[in-house]
Structure formats: C-alpha cells, structure tokens
Design a protein around this motif. Structure first.
Motif, short mmCIF file in Angstrom:
data_model
loop_
_atom_site.label_atom_id
_atom_site.label_comp_id
_atom_site.label_asym_id
_atom_site.label_seq_id
_atom_site.Cartn_x
_atom_site.Cartn_y
_atom_site.Cartn_z
N GLN A 40 126.99 18.14 -12.08
CA GLN A 40 127.04 17.22 -10.95
C GLN A 40 128.45 16.71 -10.72
O GLN A 40 128.89 16.56 -9.57
N ASP A 44 130.30 18.98 -8.56
CA ASP A 44 129.64 19.25 -7.28
C ASP A 44 128.85 20.55 -7.28
O ASP A 44 128.65 21.18 -6.23
N HIS A 65 125.61 21.11 -7.52
CA HIS A 65 124.34 20.38 -7.51
C HIS A 65 123.13 21.28 -7.67
O HIS A 65 122.13 20.88 -8.29
N SER A 76 121.39 14.76 -7.05
CA SER A 76 121.72 16.14 -6.71
C SER A 76 120.81 16.68 -5.62
O SER A 76 121.24 17.46 -4.76
N GLU A 131 122.22 15.42 -2.43
CA GLU A 131 123.44 16.16 -2.07
C GLU A 131 123.11 17.53 -1.50
O GLU A 131 123.86 18.06 -0.67
#
Length: 214
Positions: A143, A146, A148, A175, A178
C-alpha cells in the motif's frame, strides 16, 4: 589394530576424521562463546559481549539466542545498519524465521527502503502462509508503494485468517477505495468499525470515511 598396508595413503582418512571432529564441536564451541557473552553482558561489558556473540555466530550461524540478543543490543545503541546485517545473515541460515523477516522489513521501512522491505518479506512468504499479521504487513508495504491491487490480496488473506482485526479491515478498505471499489470499501470500513477494536484516532478516521462514502 591392523597396520596399514605398505604404501597405503592414510592422510586423507586422518584429515577427514579431524575435520569431522572439528565440525561436530562447532555448536559446542558456539554455546561456550554464548555463555561467555552472557557473562560479559551481565558485567556491563556490552561491546565485548557483542564481539563474543559474533564469535558464537561464526561458529554456529543458526544459534537463535545469540543472533537475537546481538540484534537487540545493536538496536539499543542505534546501530541499525549492523543490526540489519545480522538479521540478513540470520535469514540466510534460517530462511523460515518469519519473525526475523518482519523485524528486518520494519527496520527497512523506517529507513525509507520500502522496496527492500518488500523483497525481504517476499523471501520468507512461503513460510508465513498461515500468519495473518505477516500478510497484513505485506499489504501495508504494498500500500505504501501504491500497489493497491496486490495489497488487497494480502489484506484479504489476513482478514480471512483473523476476521476480528479492525486495523487490517481498515487497510483493506483503504486499498479498495483507491481501486475505486467503493461499495466493497464501505463494507470493509463498516466491518472494521463493528469490531470495536479500533483506537480512538483510527475509529475517527473510519467514521469520517464512512460519512464520505455514503
């Protein structure tokens, strides 16, 4: 005893016996060095103790107590790079020690090396299939980078193994959000809140998120 035949070369067999005796005594010598290191530590001679623990580890790289104590002493003195090196060597000797992998990865994260932390965690992952805390930590590091979609996979394993963890459900929800999977994220936030296991700040964060995702 039967004498060796004339011209028979006994050098190789004697070397083999000597080497076997020497190798078999290495754990005993390591145990002796470990006891000496403990005595030095009890006397307050910490630097000498660290050196003696290192001698024990050279003799027996799988001596768990010597390695763990060395790491603790180095960390207490702020010698983090050395502590990381001791843990790396330990994982070469005992790759199944997932506790060492997690500790090393945490130190790497704190040092700003999330990629290195993930590499460390990946190397020991085959030995941590049933550890929810391990999968949750992998999810957290992913995470941070990024990543996710991959984080979700590990958080889902952690939550499946330990469904009562509000923190891990919150990580999963973040996540999912996102990745624009809003209904699933809202459900995960709600489940996290329902566990009644969140600290005050994290609970406030989850409640705010639920308000935003209505």
């Amino acid at each position: 005893a039967k004498a060796a035949a004339p011209g028979q070369d006994t050098t190789k067999s004697s070397i083999s016996i000597e080497r076997s005796d020497r190798d078999s005594s290495r754990p005993e010598l390591a145990a002796r060095e470990f006891r000496s290191a403990v005595e030095l530590m009890n006397q307050g001679r910490i630097e000498s103790a660290i050196g003696t623990y290192a001698s024990a580890l050279r003799l027996d790289p799988k001596h768990v107590a010597a390695r763990q104590t060395t790491v603790v002493l180095l960390m207490e003195r702020g010698r983090m790079a050395e502590a990381q090196g001791v843990l790396r060597d330990g994982l070469l000797a005992l790759p199944e020690n997932t506790a060492w992998a997690m500790l090393l990865a945490r130190m790497q994260v704190e040092a700003g090396d999330a990629a290195g932390a993930l590499e460390t965690l990946d190397s020991a992952l085959p030995y941590a299939k049933d550890r929810p805390d391990y999968h949750a930590f992998v999810g957290t590091v992913l995470q941070m980078q990024d990543r996710h979609r991959e984080a979700i996979a590990h958080y889902e394993i952690a939550v499946r193994l330990s469904p009562g963890s509000g923190r891990w459900l919150t990580g999963l929800a973040i996540s999912l959000e996102e990745e624009k999977r809003v209904p699933e994220a809202r459900d995960a936030y709600s489940r996290a809140l329902a566990t009644q296991s969140l600290g005050r700040d994290l609970q406030a964060f989850v409640e705010r998120k639920l308000g935003q995702l209505k």
